[in-house]
Design a protein around this motif. Structure first.
Motif, PDB file in Angstrom:
ATOM      1  N   ARG A  69       0.839  -1.193   0.000  1.00  0.00           N
ATOM      2  CA  ARG A  69       0.000   0.000   0.000  1.00  0.00           C
ATOM      3  C   ARG A  69       0.878   1.247   0.000  1.00  0.00           C
ATOM      4  N   VAL A  70       0.570   2.185  -0.904  1.00  0.00           N
ATOM      5  CA  VAL A  70       1.311   3.441  -0.993  1.00  0.00           C
ATOM      6  C   VAL A  70       0.317   4.594  -1.023  1.00  0.00           C
ATOM      7  N   ASN A  71       0.381   5.459  -0.026  1.00  0.00           N
ATOM      8  CA  ASN A  71      -0.482   6.633  -0.017  1.00  0.00           C
ATOM      9  C   ASN A  71      -0.053   7.606  -1.112  1.00  0.00           C
ATOM     10  N   ASN A  72      -1.039   8.212  -1.775  1.00  0.00           N
ATOM     11  CA  ASN A  72      -0.761   9.213  -2.819  1.00  0.00           C
ATOM     12  C   ASN A  72       0.197   8.675  -3.878  1.00  0.00           C
ATOM     13  N   ARG A  73      -0.067   7.451  -4.324  1.00  0.00           N
ATOM     14  CA  ARG A  73       0.828   6.798  -5.278  1.00  0.00           C
ATOM     15  C   ARG A  73       0.993   7.617  -6.563  1.00  0.00           C
ATOM     16  N   VAL A  74      -0.113   8.134  -7.099  1.00  0.00           N
ATOM     17  CA  VAL A  74      -0.048   8.902  -8.357  1.00  0.00           C
ATOM     18  C   VAL A  74       0.797  10.153  -8.169  1.00  0.00           C
ATOM     19  N   GLN A  75       0.609  10.818  -7.047  1.00  0.00           N
ATOM     20  CA  GLN A  75       1.392  12.014  -6.730  1.00  0.00           C
ATOM     21  C   GLN A  75       2.877  11.695  -6.665  1.00  0.00           C
ATOM     22  N   GLU A  76       3.195  10.571  -6.036  1.00  0.00           N
ATOM     23  CA  GLU A  76       4.592  10.146  -5.920  1.00  0.00           C
ATOM     24  C   GLU A  76       5.192   9.853  -7.295  1.00  0.00           C
ATOM     25  N   ILE A  77       4.434   9.158  -8.148  1.00  0.00           N
ATOM     26  CA  ILE A  77       4.923   8.801  -9.478  1.00  0.00           C
ATOM     27  C   ILE A  77       5.140  10.046 -10.323  1.00  0.00           C
ATOM     28  N   LEU A  78       4.202  10.995 -10.255  1.00  0.00           N
ATOM     29  CA  LEU A  78       4.345  12.235 -11.025  1.00  0.00           C
ATOM     30  C   LEU A  78       5.587  13.007 -10.586  1.00  0.00           C
ATOM     31  N   GLY A  79       5.864  12.984  -9.281  1.00  0.00           N
ATOM     32  CA  GLY A  79       7.062  13.656  -8.779  1.00  0.00           C
ATOM     33  C   GLY A  79       8.326  13.047  -9.351  1.00  0.00           C
ATOM     34  N   LEU A  80       8.378  11.718  -9.413  1.00  0.00           N
ATOM     35  CA  LEU A  80       9.552  11.053  -9.996  1.00  0.00           C
ATOM     36  C   LEU A  80       9.672  11.346 -11.489  1.00  0.00           C
ATOM     37  N   LEU A  81       8.540  11.410 -12.175  1.00  0.00           N
ATOM     38  CA  LEU A  81       8.573  11.718 -13.610  1.00  0.00           C
ATOM     39  C   LEU A  81       9.178  13.096 -13.862  1.00  0.00           C
ATOM     40  N   VAL A  82       8.880  14.045 -12.990  1.00  0.00           N
ATOM     41  CA  VAL A  82       9.465  15.382 -13.118  1.00  0.00           C
ATOM     42  C   VAL A  82      10.990  15.296 -13.080  1.00  0.00           C
ATOM     43  N   PHE A  83      11.508  14.506 -12.107  1.00  0.00           N
ATOM     44  CA  PHE A  83      12.963  14.352 -12.013  1.00  0.00           C
ATOM     45  C   PHE A  83      13.537  13.725 -13.272  1.00  0.00           C
ATOM     46  N   TRP A  84      12.901  12.649 -13.751  1.00  0.00           N
ATOM     47  CA  TRP A  84      13.443  11.927 -14.902  1.00  0.00           C
ATOM     48  C   TRP A  84      13.200  12.646 -16.229  1.00  0.00           C
TER      49      TRP A  84
END
Length: 448
Positions: free
Chosen positions: A278-293
């Motif tokens: 279980r990951v809270n705010n999974r989409v938010q976390e993924i979008l943040g990583l996409l910004v970095f990459w």
């Protein structure tokens, strides 16, 4: 007529330590937190690791006073038979109360705003050096600045995982995603899950993920028994390939630390792509990583040739490797154990498994609070700007109750860490404890 209290024994309580059946004791009252594990802000691992026992000190360490009002909904109506409080726990809880009255858990100071400004300046200077200079030396320096940026963002991620570094919850969350996911490529959700497990199970070879680095490193020969990692839910096999790498770990430690960020990238992706966890705010976390990459590869591509691009990446990784070394210094050379963490030995576990680094106050920025690791592990909600203030009181607590309080210089901490790795490396080379051979092992050792 008043009802008589219902009691259960420690033996009966210890049976409630499995997913879906999690009971804990806090100040002798029994709570059923089986369902709450799915919503616990600190994740399910702290509850899983400490279930079936008294966890009062761990609860006090991690929760503000406002959390107590929420406990009644989990109360089973039963009490722990023979519940008592040790002298060290009594003094520890008194210190927590004193620090609360002094406002030390809330007083974050101006350091947070300054360090956020520093992050912004480091990012701007690094990008400016890449885009507006033709000098190879400037590009090299820009890579170094990027590494220092990641170090500072790492301190923010560390701090915000323990307490709100900004008074507004929304702004605090924004700062987490910005400095962690967007600027550093590290998922704050992964960091919190990993780090909470580390604190609860400090230096347990089976439960603390910060000591589970095979096949590259083994801090104790106990790991040669192929223990099970209850964090990664897998067996840590000490096979021939692992033995080969561990045999030279005191030589490979610093080079590996220069590339350790790759592991953090991988762990972030693995968590966010997992369907099991279980990951809270999974989409938010993924979008943040996409910004970095998006921005980091794009910035690297702006350098004039592949030689400078590789130089920039290696430099940025190597500089931030300093922080990875720092994380290891506080625990690698300290006492380790095999087994489940014990909730009511909080002070003993944290002091046995931690090491302070001596440094003057003007160098606090470099260590990010890790120089007061004992203080931090005992009082994880305490803002790092207040750790130096409470250090004398923590020393008194340890002295009074004969708890270890180890504090050495930065250089000595490196020596102790390398010494620990060297000892385990030499033990790994002992052919009196053979493991199944493979081609790598035989190739390396055919001619001695």
């Amino acid at each position: 007529m008043a009802e008589s209290k219902k009691y259960i024994s420690q033996e009966d309580l210890s049976k409630h330590n499995k997913p879906g059946d999690l009971w804990i004791s806090i100040q002798g009252k029994i709570y059923n937190v089986s369902d709450w594990a799915n919503y616990h802000p600190g994740g399910e691992l702290p509850l899983l690791n400490l279930a079936g026992q008294d966890v009062t000190d761990a609860f006090v360490a991690y929760h503000p006073g406002s959390a107590w009002q929420h406990l009644d909904q989990f109360f089973t109506g039963s009490y722990l038979e023979g519940y008592s409080v040790s002298e060290v726990s009594k003094d520890y809880r008194k210190l927590v109360n004193e620090f609360t009255k002094m406002g030390l858990f809330e007083n974050r100071g101006l350091g947070v705003h300054f360090s956020l400004f520093l992050v912004a300046m480091l990012f701007s200077l690094s990008v400016y050096g890449v885009l507006y200079s033709d000098s190879t030396w400037v590009h090299l320096g820009s890579g170094g600045l990027m590494g220092f940026l990641w170090i500072q963002s790492g301190w923010h991620g560390h701090d915000s995982g323990h307490y709100q570094i900004i008074s507004s919850k929304r702004l605090n969350r924004f700062a987490q995603i910005l400095t962690g996911n967007c600027l550093a490529g590290i998922s704050i959700a992964w960091w919190k899950r990993n780090h909470n497990a580390h604190h609860i199970a400090c230096n347990s070879l089976e439960f603390d993920p910060d000591l589970q680095h095979m096949p590259f490193f083994a801090v104790s020969s106990k790991l040669f028994n192929s223990l099970t990692s209850y964090f990664y839910d897998r067996k840590m096999n000490f096979d021939a390939f692992t033995r080969t790498l561990v045999s030279y770990q005191h030589w490979t430690f610093y080079p590996v630390m220069c590339l350790a960020r790759l592991n953090l990238f991988a762990q972030s992706f693995l968590l966010l792509s997992s369907k099991r966890l279980r990951v809270n705010n999974r989409v938010q976390e993924i979008l943040g990583l996409l910004v970095f990459w998006i921005w980091y590869p794009l910035l690297v591509s702006c350098l004039p040739n592949w030689g400078e691009r590789v130089m920039f990446v290696v430099t940025s990784f190597s500089v931030t490797g300093i922080q990875h070394v720092q994380f290891c210094l506080n625990h690698f050379s300290s006492s380790v154990y095999v087994g489940t963490p014990i909730g009511n030995d909080w002070c003993e576990n944290q002091t046995n498994g931690s090491l302070d680094i001596e440094c003057p106050s003007w160098m606090d920025w470099f260590h990010g609070g890790l120089q007061f690791q004992i203080e931090h592990h005992l009082f994880p909600r305490l803002p790092r700007g207040n750790l130096r203030k409470v250090a004398p009181l923590v020393k008194e607590l340890c002295k009074k109750h004969k708890l270890p309080y180890k504090s050495v210089s930065f250089l000595k901490a490196n020596e102790l860490t390398i010494g620990t790795l060297r000892t385990a490396a030499l033990q790994a080379r002992d052919l009196a404890s053979p493991v199944p051979k493979n081609l790598v092992w035989e190739a390396v050792h055919t001619y001695g």
